[in-house]
Design an enzyme around this catalytic site. Structure first.
Site, PDB file in Angstrom:
ATOM      1  N   SER A 274      -0.388   4.313  -0.633  1.00 23.19           N
ATOM      2  CA  SER A 274      -1.247   5.546  -0.181  1.00 23.19           C
ATOM      3  C   SER A 274      -1.032   5.517   1.269  1.00 23.19           C
ATOM      4  O   SER A 274      -0.940   4.407   1.889  1.00 23.19           O
ATOM      5  CB  SER A 274      -2.595   5.274  -0.478  1.00 23.19           C
ATOM      6  OG  SER A 274      -3.444   6.522   0.026  1.00 23.19           O
TER       7      SER A 274
ATOM      8  N   GLU B 295       0.828  -1.260   0.077  1.00 26.02           N
ATOM      9  CA  GLU B 295       0.145   0.013   0.161  1.00 26.02           C
ATOM     10  C   GLU B 295       0.860   1.097   0.018  1.00 26.02           C
ATOM     11  O   GLU B 295       1.554   1.460   0.911  1.00 26.02           O
ATOM     12  CB  GLU B 295      -0.834   0.047   1.366  1.00 26.02           C
ATOM     13  CG  GLU B 295      -2.212  -0.812   1.200  1.00 26.02           C
ATOM     14  CD  GLU B 295      -2.939  -0.948   2.288  1.00 26.02           C
ATOM     15  OE1 GLU B 295      -4.329  -0.771   2.159  1.00 26.02           O
ATOM     16  OE2 GLU B 295      -2.694  -0.655   3.422  1.00 26.02           O
TER      17      GLU B 295
ATOM     18  N   ALA C 227       2.692   9.759   7.910  1.00 24.87           N
ATOM     19  CA  ALA C 227       3.518   8.947   7.372  1.00 24.87           C
ATOM     20  C   ALA C 227       2.733   7.506   7.198  1.00 24.87           C
ATOM     21  O   ALA C 227       2.078   7.147   8.145  1.00 24.87           O
ATOM     22  CB  ALA C 227       4.950   8.700   8.057  1.00 24.87           C
ATOM     23  N   LYS C 228       3.456   6.575   6.445  1.00 23.32           N
ATOM     24  CA  LYS C 228       2.654   5.325   6.460  1.00 23.32           C
ATOM     25  C   LYS C 228       2.801   4.532   7.473  1.00 23.32           C
ATOM     26  O   LYS C 228       2.008   3.893   7.828  1.00 23.32           O
ATOM     27  CB  LYS C 228       3.320   4.543   5.136  1.00 23.32           C
ATOM     28  CG  LYS C 228       2.492   3.308   4.861  1.00 23.32           C
ATOM     29  CD  LYS C 228       1.053   3.684   4.240  1.00 23.32           C
ATOM     30  CE  LYS C 228       0.415   2.230   4.234  1.00 23.32           C
ATOM     31  NZ  LYS C 228      -0.839   2.437   4.020  1.00 23.32           N
ATOM     32  N   VAL C 229       4.114   4.365   8.199  1.00 21.51           N
ATOM     33  CA  VAL C 229       4.231   3.853   9.422  1.00 21.51           C
ATOM     34  C   VAL C 229       4.615   5.009  10.755  1.00 21.51           C
ATOM     35  O   VAL C 229       5.301   5.748  10.430  1.00 21.51           O
ATOM     36  CB  VAL C 229       5.332   2.753   9.220  1.00 21.51           C
ATOM     37  CG1 VAL C 229       5.681   2.150  10.622  1.00 21.51           C
ATOM     38  CG2 VAL C 229       5.496   1.868   8.379  1.00 21.51           C
TER      39      VAL C 229
END
Length: 346
Positions: A152, A150, A340-342
């Site tokens: 996004s 992913e 942020a993604k993580v």
């Protein structure tokens, strides 16, 4: 007005559209694991179920909590992750089950909470999209969510897979053949859910500043997820409430034109959810309803199905509309500000 053709070029739209295929991979790759988990839990039922997650994953756990408590009668509670990561509280002494849900499996506070539950004697089952993550190494069993990458920031297909995995565990554990059969058909139903166009919702919220999203039972976690996504991708102050809890105070905010989205599944909660939607419409609110009808409310297109899975299908229809709404408000759903993604919280 929202433009679906432009939204189709976003990562959020493209990744959400893959959800049916992702759930098909989830089912294909984890059958032996789910059978082992169900056999283990049936042989030695846990006294309590703990869940460990943050953000969208924690909303999935709210969905799972209602399935576990309603169908198995086992008290289920979300762990306060900070009790392990910053407060160093004693490990809970329980022969329970801990379900940890994570896209990345890397957040330090989640790892600390799972380690604490494991030290207290809990069996740990991980629902993880990165099966080679630090979290996976700590678990007794790992269900690979199989959502694929992913890009996004706004998680979509991994959330859908988390919901499907939780429903699958409960169905196998409770030996609910009707639910098991419905889960096998879920990939096809998700493809149809994607075609249910909630453009009226997006159009109604282009200039909105606030919104209530109501759900009850398994639908509450979905309402929480929808509210989060609108905050992330559309900078819209959306708040999720139980359709029962909203009358204990928050109803005072509802007046003429106040936007409300009501989620209704075809279970025992349906009547009260519809009644609350009708009450808000009578006060002049702009009420949109998914999964039912209520006097004065505008229905959104939904598919009938197993009551436990209807909220999953609503989620996917919503994601499509959310991507369009974000662009219509001049934003980028793939890159929300300050995120942020993580997220490596402690």
């Amino acid at each position: 007005m929202p433009d679906p053709d432009v939204a189709a070029r976003t990562l959020m739209y493209a990744e959400a559209k893959e959800s049916g295929d992702a759930v098909a991979r989830l089912l294909e790759g984890n059958r032996a694991c789910v059978e082992r988990i169900a056999a283990r839990l049936s042989a030695v039922p846990p006294a309590v179920v703990l869940t460990a997650a943050r953000g969208s994953s924690d909303h999935a756990c709210t969905y799972g909590r209602y399935l576990i408590e309603n169908r198995l009668g086992i008290v289920t509670s979300s762990i306060g992750l900070s009790t392990a990561s910053i407060y160093d509280a004693p490990a809970p002494h329980t022969a329970g089950l801990c379900i940890a849900v994570s896209q990345s499996g890397a957040s330090p506070d989640l790892l600390a909470a799972v380690a604490r539950a494991k030290a207290g004697g809990a069996v740990v089952v991980g629902l993880i999209n990165q099966p080679d993550s630090p979290l996976a190494a700590m678990c007794d069993e790992v269900i690979a969510l199989s959502a694929g990458p992913e890009r996004s920031v706004a998680a979509t297909k991994s959330f859908i897979c988390s919901l499907a995995a939780l429903a699958w565990i409960v169905a196998a554990w409770s030996r609910d053949e009707d639910l098991l059969s419905a889960i096998e058909e879920l990939p096809l139903h998700l493809a149809s859910a994607w075609e249910q166009d909630w453009w009226e919702l997006a159009a109604a919220l282009v200039d909105a500043r606030q919104l209530f999203i109501l759900g009850r039972g398994p639908g509450l976690g979905i309402a929480q997820e929808m509210a989060l996504k609108l905050k992330e991708t559309s900078q819209l102050h959306a708040e999720a409430f139980s359709s029962a809890e909203v009358v204990h105070g928050p109803m005072a905010l509802v007046g003429a034109g106040f936007p409300v989205l009501s989620l209704v599944q075809s279970d025992a909660s349906g009547a009260t959810s519809r009644a609350t939607a009708a009450d808000m419409a009578e006060r002049g609110a702009n009420v949109m309803i998914a999964g039912g009808e209520a006097v004065g409310a505008k229905p959104l297109p939904t598919l009938p199905g197993h009551p436990a899975l209807e909220p999953i299908m609503m989620t996917l229809s919503f994601y499509r509309a959310a991507a369009s709404l974000s662009l219509a408000r001049g934003l980028d759903p793939d890159q929300p500000p300050h995120l942020a993604k993580v997220t490596r919280t402690r």
